[in-house]
Design a protein around this motif. Sequence first.
Motif, PDB file in Angstrom:
ATOM      1  N   ASN A  77       0.838  -1.194   0.000  1.00 28.46           N
ATOM      2  CA  ASN A  77       0.000   0.000   0.000  1.00 28.46           C
ATOM      3  C   ASN A  77       0.879   1.252   0.000  1.00 28.46           C
ATOM      4  O   ASN A  77       0.980   1.959   1.000  1.00 28.46           O
ATOM      5  N   PRO A  78       1.544   1.546  -1.122  1.00 30.50           N
ATOM      6  CA  PRO A  78       2.432   2.717  -1.162  1.00 30.50           C
ATOM      7  C   PRO A  78       1.693   4.036  -0.989  1.00 30.50           C
ATOM      8  O   PRO A  78       2.232   4.983  -0.419  1.00 30.50           O
ATOM      9  N   GLU A  79       0.437   4.095  -1.468  1.00 29.95           N
ATOM     10  CA  GLU A  79      -0.333   5.332  -1.299  1.00 29.95           C
ATOM     11  C   GLU A  79      -0.621   5.583   0.172  1.00 29.95           C
ATOM     12  O   GLU A  79      -0.506   6.705   0.666  1.00 29.95           O
ATOM     13  N   GLY A  80      -1.023   4.515   0.876  1.00 30.86           N
ATOM     14  CA  GLY A  80      -1.259   4.654   2.304  1.00 30.86           C
ATOM     15  C   GLY A  80       0.009   5.005   3.053  1.00 30.86           C
ATOM     16  O   GLY A  80      -0.010   5.779   4.016  1.00 30.86           O
ATOM     17  N   ALA A  81       1.145   4.457   2.611  1.00 29.94           N
ATOM     18  CA  ALA A  81       2.427   4.773   3.242  1.00 29.94           C
ATOM     19  C   ALA A  81       2.747   6.254   3.083  1.00 29.94           C
ATOM     20  O   ALA A  81       3.218   6.904   4.026  1.00 29.94           O
ATOM     21  N   ALA A  82       2.497   6.811   1.897  1.00 31.33           N
ATOM     22  CA  ALA A  82       2.747   8.234   1.681  1.00 31.33           C
ATOM     23  C   ALA A  82       1.832   9.086   2.553  1.00 31.33           C
ATOM     24  O   ALA A  82       2.258  10.118   3.097  1.00 31.33           O
ATOM     25  N   GLN A  83       0.583   8.653   2.713  1.00 31.18           N
ATOM     26  CA  GLN A  83      -0.335   9.373   3.593  1.00 31.18           C
ATOM     27  C   GLN A  83       0.171   9.364   5.034  1.00 31.18           C
ATOM     28  O   GLN A  83       0.115  10.383   5.733  1.00 31.18           O
ATOM     29  N   LEU A  84       0.670   8.202   5.477  1.00 33.61           N
ATOM     30  CA  LEU A  84       1.162   8.098   6.850  1.00 33.61           C
ATOM     31  C   LEU A  84       2.424   8.931   7.042  1.00 33.61           C
ATOM     32  O   LEU A  84       2.612   9.561   8.094  1.00 33.61           O
ATOM     33  N   LEU A  85       3.288   8.986   6.037  1.00 29.83           N
ATOM     34  CA  LEU A  85       4.483   9.814   6.125  1.00 29.83           C
ATOM     35  C   LEU A  85       4.110  11.292   6.190  1.00 29.83           C
ATOM     36  O   LEU A  85       4.680  12.057   6.979  1.00 29.83           O
ATOM     37  N   ASP A  86       3.150  11.704   5.377  1.00 30.40           N
ATOM     38  CA  ASP A  86       2.653  13.075   5.477  1.00 30.40           C
ATOM     39  C   ASP A  86       2.141  13.370   6.884  1.00 30.40           C
ATOM     40  O   ASP A  86       2.336  14.462   7.420  1.00 30.40           O
ATOM     41  N   PHE A  87       1.482  12.374   7.479  1.00 32.97           N
ATOM     42  CA  PHE A  87       0.965  12.546   8.841  1.00 32.97           C
ATOM     43  C   PHE A  87       2.102  12.733   9.841  1.00 32.97           C
ATOM     44  O   PHE A  87       2.012  13.557  10.758  1.00 32.97           O
ATOM     45  N   LEU A  88       3.197  11.990   9.690  1.00 29.04           N
ATOM     46  CA  LEU A  88       4.340  12.148  10.595  1.00 29.04           C
ATOM     47  C   LEU A  88       4.951  13.546  10.488  1.00 29.04           C
ATOM     48  O   LEU A  88       5.607  14.017  11.423  1.00 29.04           O
ATOM     49  N   LEU A  89       4.731  14.201   9.362  1.00 23.28           N
ATOM     50  CA  LEU A  89       5.245  15.557   9.160  1.00 23.28           C
ATOM     51  C   LEU A  89       4.193  16.625   9.429  1.00 23.28           C
ATOM     52  O   LEU A  89       4.446  17.814   9.225  1.00 23.28           O
ATOM     53  N   SER A  90       3.020  16.205   9.893  1.00 23.38           N
ATOM     54  CA  SER A  90       1.942  17.159  10.167  1.00 23.38           C
ATOM     55  C   SER A  90       2.260  17.987  11.405  1.00 23.38           C
ATOM     56  O   SER A  90       3.097  17.621  12.238  1.00 23.38           O
ATOM     57  N   ASP A  91       1.576  19.112  11.546  1.00 24.85           N
ATOM     58  CA  ASP A  91       1.792  19.982  12.704  1.00 24.85           C
ATOM     59  C   ASP A  91       1.523  19.238  14.008  1.00 24.85           C
ATOM     60  O   ASP A  91       2.252  19.403  14.991  1.00 24.85           O
ATOM     61  N   GLU A  92       0.474  18.390  14.020  1.00 20.08           N
ATOM     62  CA  GLU A  92       0.102  17.689  15.249  1.00 20.08           C
ATOM     63  C   GLU A  92       1.198  16.724  15.702  1.00 20.08           C
ATOM     64  O   GLU A  92       1.573  16.694  16.877  1.00 20.08           O
ATOM     65  N   VAL A  93       1.711  15.931  14.779  1.00 24.07           N
ATOM     66  CA  VAL A  93       2.732  14.951  15.144  1.00 24.07           C
ATOM     67  C   VAL A  93       4.061  15.628  15.440  1.00 24.07           C
ATOM     68  O   VAL A  93       4.752  15.293  16.409  1.00 24.07           O
ATOM     69  N   GLN A  94       4.431  16.593  14.633  1.00 26.45           N
ATOM     70  CA  GLN A  94       5.695  17.289  14.865  1.00 26.45           C
ATOM     71  C   GLN A  94       5.713  17.967  16.237  1.00 26.45           C
ATOM     72  O   GLN A  94       6.724  17.941  16.939  1.00 26.45           O
TER      73      GLN A  94
END
Length: 373
Positions: free
Chosen positions: A299-316
Amino acid sequence: MTRTLVRAAPRRTPRRARVLTTTAAVLVGVTALAGCSALESDGAEPSASGAAASGSVTLVTHDSFGLSDGLLEQFEEESGLTVEIVQPGDAGVLANQLVLTKDAPLGDLVFGIDNTFASRVIDEGVVVPAELTAPAVEDAAAYAVDGDEGALTAVDFGDVCVNVDHEWFAAQGLAEPTTLEDLAKPEYKDLLVVPNPVTSSPGLAFLLATVGAFGEDAWPTYWQQLKDNGLKVADGWSDAYYVDFTAGGGDGPRPLVLSYASSPPFTVPEGGDVPTTGALLDTCFRQVEYAGVLAGAANPEGAAQLLDFLLSDEVQADIPGSMYMYPVSASVVLPEEWTQWAPLADAPFEVPLADVAAHREAWLTTWSDTVIG
């Protein structure tokens, strides 16, 4: 098919516990999990944007990954994905497992490959570039690995440094060391414990600090001096900090331990306002942690979504309190205690990553021959 999900809880302790898992058990268990994930992801329906709107995404990470309660659930609710987590062990073990299983990847996204192992996973073709949209991607670019074409994206960073127990030294009436050279002096005999660089990423970072400080020819002599001065080598960070360190809670005998510059804020006693420990900022090596989409991911698309989430304001913004590292996002306001008690080193020791890639295994062999014998 039964799936075992492992969700890491946030840790209110200094970074970072590292537990090594038997390689055979990891390969059997996580490969089965990855295969099961692949089977179930095949049925996911893509959304209009091309990203999977249902199914699962598997994050492969080190055993200290953890976010505050509710953050991953928030991602799952917003994305329609279920996050599964596989944790083979330390960053070194993680890199080795990803290389060994690159033809049958353990999951979709990896987080926790640091700059000491980044070149290896890139050269082995373990990760592939992804299109990302998070604003912090621009900040992450400052930590890009030379020669990488976007396959690894920086998520956080921190300084690996020797930590000192202020209270122990005050009670003994002994001046604290400040430099690497000090650690080899007779007055500090039998006081230092470090994790093994063969099995611990902080340990490897400290080995690289000594390479940067003393040069490729002289660093083994320095380690021989440490050994002669009573150095203790622990299997991993958690053993060094929690078992051997005097301020780690386990009544250990050694007041000097390799940890992180961000560890001291978490040693402020209840009701107090000053940490009982400090970081020796003239002993540091800067560690950067990366994430990347695994080649051949189900699921590379889901992986990219999760990586974007790790870089989100909330996670950062959550990273300092949950994983005790600095976020790459320049927009995050750090906790007040970090600005006071967790400063970064002004001039951490450096080793070009190309040199790390070329000499890592040889340096580890030399270290083992010198220190372990």
